[in-house]
Scaffold this active site. Structure first.
Site, mmCIF file in Angstrom:
data_model
loop_
_atom_site.group_PDB
_atom_site.id
_atom_site.type_symbol
_atom_site.label_atom_id
_atom_site.label_comp_id
_atom_site.label_asym_id
_atom_site.label_seq_id
_atom_site.Cartn_x
_atom_site.Cartn_y
_atom_site.Cartn_z
ATOM 1 N N ASP A 35 0.811 -1.207 0.000
ATOM 2 C CA ASP A 35 0.000 0.000 0.000
ATOM 3 C C ASP A 35 0.849 1.264 0.000
ATOM 4 O O ASP A 35 1.352 1.678 1.041
ATOM 5 C CB ASP A 35 -0.910 -0.032 1.252
ATOM 6 C CG ASP A 35 -1.810 1.177 1.328
ATOM 7 O OD1 ASP A 35 -2.333 1.463 2.432
ATOM 8 O OD2 ASP A 35 -1.995 1.856 0.301
ATOM 9 N N ASP A 219 -1.842 5.486 -5.323
ATOM 10 C CA ASP A 219 -2.155 4.634 -4.175
ATOM 11 C C ASP A 219 -2.482 3.198 -4.577
ATOM 12 O O ASP A 219 -3.604 2.890 -4.987
ATOM 13 C CB ASP A 219 -3.338 5.241 -3.408
ATOM 14 C CG ASP A 219 -3.649 4.474 -2.135
ATOM 15 O OD1 ASP A 219 -4.598 4.880 -1.428
ATOM 16 O OD2 ASP A 219 -2.965 3.473 -1.855
HETATM 17 N N1 LIG Z 1 -6.008 1.786 1.348
HETATM 18 C C1 LIG Z 1 -5.523 0.926 2.419
HETATM 19 C C2 LIG Z 1 -6.442 -0.224 2.652
HETATM 20 C C3 LIG Z 1 -6.208 -1.443 2.075
HETATM 21 C C4 LIG Z 1 -7.083 -2.495 2.320
HETATM 22 C C5 LIG Z 1 -8.153 -2.273 3.141
HETATM 23 C C6 LIG Z 1 -9.067 -3.351 3.460
HETATM 24 C C7 LIG Z 1 -10.132 -3.278 4.302
HETATM 25 C C8 LIG Z 1 -10.674 -4.525 4.309
HETATM 26 C C9 LIG Z 1 -9.927 -5.300 3.457
HETATM 27 O O1 LIG Z 1 -8.928 -4.581 2.927
HETATM 28 N N2 LIG Z 1 -8.399 -1.084 3.687
HETATM 29 C C10 LIG Z 1 -7.559 -0.065 3.439
#
Ligand SMILES: NCc1ccc(-c2ccco2)nc1
Length: 329
Positions: A35, A219
């Site tokens: 990320d 992102d």
């Molecule tokens: N932008 C960062 C991020 C990445 C994944 C997730 C996420 C939440 C539930 C599963 O995955 N949330 C935020």
């Protein structure tokens, strides 16, 4: 030295991208979501409540001969999608794509929100943002890439995300054969922890780029391309069946539509996202109504060039020169 790791879409909608990471001795391999929009490496662990960890691969520091507890350290993070996690911290050996950092802060989750509990295909996130965004207290920790940068051949990494195919994260080198066009470079603003940049203009369906700049972030941890309402409307005004669907919280259209492309200018080059990448997925299995990969950023307050945009390009995250490079692919 360099590193190279394959990354795979998590599902048929390319919702997120999964990259395997080796942690500890002997290696414990966890699937993580890389990320560039955050700066914590956190994992489901032996300290995560059993009910929450069910179905997830977990990290057990007690089973690693190189794990050390970072005394008195804790972390807590909330993401743009309102998901969250928190816990304590270990240091351990972390290897990505064959490159090892011997003492990396590995943030162990003692609490995870429902969205993460339900997303059993990932065991956490590996932040590739700037260190200023790290949430560990009382002393912020460095990202894996920040720790690796000085030992890599070049202090940079590239993201090559693909639609329904295996892509790669390369560290310390640029494989230009992954691109079809030249790399356009533009300054990156890391002050907020993100990889911020400004696109110089945009166009719909192959028209000439206008000169309306778009400032946002690159992102890898966000699925969609999230832009201002005027841009979103300019795009979907070309899609006859497009409408805002309250229940879906976004623009939907007939899956049979032949969607126009969306282009943006950056670093003197143009990146064109084919319309096919903007037809993300049916709203439900078998539905003939599809959800748009381009949506409004109005509720967020920041424009996000997420995976829908990144899939059209080879993107160079150049820490050494504080710049971003974009090349059509
Ligand atoms: N932008 C960062 C991020 C990445 C994944 C997730 C996420 C939440 C539930 C599963 O995955 N949330 C935020």
């Amino acid at each position: 030295q360099t590193g190279s790791a394959n990354t795979n879409p998590s599902d048929s909608a390319d919702d997120e991208y999964i990259t395997n990471v080796s942690i500890g001795t002997p290696a414990q391999v966890l699937p993580l979501d890389f990320d560039t929009g955050s700066s914590d490496l956190w994992v489901f662990s032996s300290e995560t409540p059993k009910s929450s960890a069910s179905g997830h691969v977990t990290y057990s520091p007690s089973k690693s001969s190189t794990a050390k507890k970072l005394s008195g350290a804790s972390w807590s993070i909330t993401y743009g999608d309102h998901s969250s996690s928190s816990g304590d911290v270990y240091t351990d050996k972390v290897t990505v794509g064959g490159f090892s950092v011997s003492s990396q802060a590995v943030e162990s989750a003692t609490k995870v929100s429902t969205q993460f509990v339900q997303d059993t295909v990932i065991s956490g996130l590996l932040g590739l943002g700037f260190d200023v965004g790290n949430t560990v207290k009382p002393r912020a920790q460095k990202t894996w890439f920040s720790n690796a940068a000085n030992s890599l051949a070049q202090p940079l990494f590239t993201a090559d995300l693909k639609h329904q195919q295996t892509g790669s994260y390369n560290f310390g080198f640029i494989d230009t054969t992954l691109a079809k066009g030249p790399i356009g470079y533009t300054p990156a603003d890391g002050s907020e922890g993100y990889w911020g940049f400004t696109a110089t203009g945009y166009s719909v369906g192959g028209a000439k780029l206008n000169r309306n700049s778009i400032t946002g972030i690159a992102d890898t941890g966000t699925t969609l391309l999230l832009l201002d309402d005027d841009v979103v409307n300019a795009y979907y005004n070309n899609v006859e069946s497009a409408q805002y669907d309250d229940s879906q919280q976004g623009v939907v259209f007939d899956c049979s539509e032949d969607l126009p492309s969306f282009s943006f200018g950056v670093g003197g080059t143009t990146i064109t996202i084919p319309g096919s990448l903007i037809n993300l997925t049916p709203v439900s299995d078998g539905s003939s109504t599809c959800f748009g990969g381009l949506q409004s950023s109005a509720d967020i307050g920041i424009n996000i060039f997420g995976d829908v945009a990144l899939k059209a390009a080879l993107v160079v995250f150049d820490l050494g020169n504080e710049r971003l490079g974009w090349a059509q692919k």
